[in-house]
Motif scaffolding. Structure first.
Motif, short mmCIF file in Angstrom:
data_model
loop_
_atom_site.label_atom_id
_atom_site.label_comp_id
_atom_site.label_asym_id
_atom_site.label_seq_id
_atom_site.Cartn_x
_atom_site.Cartn_y
_atom_site.Cartn_z
N VAL A 170 23.76 -75.04 -51.40
CA VAL A 170 24.91 -75.85 -51.85
C VAL A 170 26.16 -74.99 -52.02
N ARG A 171 26.10 -73.75 -51.54
CA ARG A 171 27.23 -72.81 -51.62
C ARG A 171 27.66 -72.59 -53.07
N GLY A 172 26.65 -72.33 -53.90
CA GLY A 172 26.94 -72.16 -55.32
C GLY A 172 26.61 -70.79 -55.88
N GLY A 173 26.00 -69.91 -55.08
CA GLY A 173 25.60 -68.59 -55.58
C GLY A 173 26.64 -67.53 -55.30
N ARG A 174 27.85 -67.75 -55.78
CA ARG A 174 28.99 -66.92 -55.39
C ARG A 174 28.91 -65.48 -55.86
N ASN A 175 28.28 -65.23 -56.98
CA ASN A 175 28.26 -63.88 -57.53
C ASN A 175 26.97 -63.13 -57.23
#
Length: 253
Positions: A170-175
């Protein structure tokens, strides 16, 4: 006075005059990747850049003292997860968070076993395991002391890997993975609720999920919508699989 606003998705940054930022504005859209993000996470109410993320109390226990470091971490994670993960560093290594996760994950599992045995058997001393002979009760404690940390380690690692994979979808693990791993480990502080007889395990599990949702949102700087979608993907897949199995059984019957 100008402030630098950086997109957490593509790292595009731009200097913006403070007087150009309207009061109450929270979300911005990156002109490069067109991703919408919460830019106020990196700004103080005055519009100035916030201070960098810091190590949690557990990782500063050499300065604070072990007891104080543990108690403060548990208190902040359990009762103020939003503030805790908003300022917690996303870097610093996996060993320290894992140690905390194993400690409280093991405590939670052992407490759950304790209340289960107490409810079902009356006391741990009455537990009988045939192949252990006269060492039944002692062996139960020994097995719990060995197996609970192992089970907690496996649970933390598998949960972190699966959760980060779903966040990537979901393109949420940015860090990065370490940030997700830290949330999983420190969320084990919710095992504190397992101290409550019999219902504590359920409360701890439920609150752990709440802490993880809040923690992922704060540490990665993504919307709750993406986080919840990531958490519900496995539920949807399980339901779909059960429905497909049910339909197949019905058609073949």
């Amino acid at each position: 006075m100008t402030v630098e606003i950086t997109c957490p998705n593509c790292n595009y940054s731009k200097l913006v005059a403070e007087d150009k930022i309207r009061p109450g504005i929270r979300w911005a859209t990156c002109p490069r990747c067109h991703e919408r993000f919460d830019f106020t996470r990196d700004l103080e109410p005055s519009g100035r850049k916030k201070s960098a993320r810091v190590l949690p109390p557990w990782e500063k226990r050499a300065e604070m003292g072990t007891g104080k470091g543990i108690l403060q971490t548990v208190k902040e994670v359990t009762f103020s997860p939003r503030a805790f993960f908003k300022r917690t560093t996303t870097k610093g290594g996996l060993r320290e968070p894992l140690a905390f996760g194993i400690l409280f994950g093991s405590i939670g599992l052992m407490l759950e076993l304790f209340w289960h045995f107490l409810l079902g058997q009356g006391s741990l001393s009455s537990v009988k395991i045939d192949f252990l002979g006269d060492y039944g009760a002692g062996a139960v404690f020994l097995a719990a002391a060995v197996l609970c940390p192992l089970a907690a380690t496996v649970m933390i690692c598998v949960t972190s890997l699966m959760l980060h994979l779903l966040l990537t979808v979901v393109r949420g693990g940015r860090n990065g993975f370490e940030a997700t791993f830290r949330v999983t480990c420190y969320s084990q502080a919710a095992q504190f609720w397992a101290l409550i007889p019999w219902v504590g395990g359920f409360i701890a599990s439920l609150w752990m999920v709440v802490v993880q949702v809040i923690g992922i949102r704060e540490i990665h700087g993504v919307s709750y919508t993406r986080v919840l979608i990531a958490f519900f993907i496995p539920v949807v897949l399980v339901v779909a699989t059960l429905m497909a199995a049910g339909v197949s059984w019905f058609l073949l019957d």
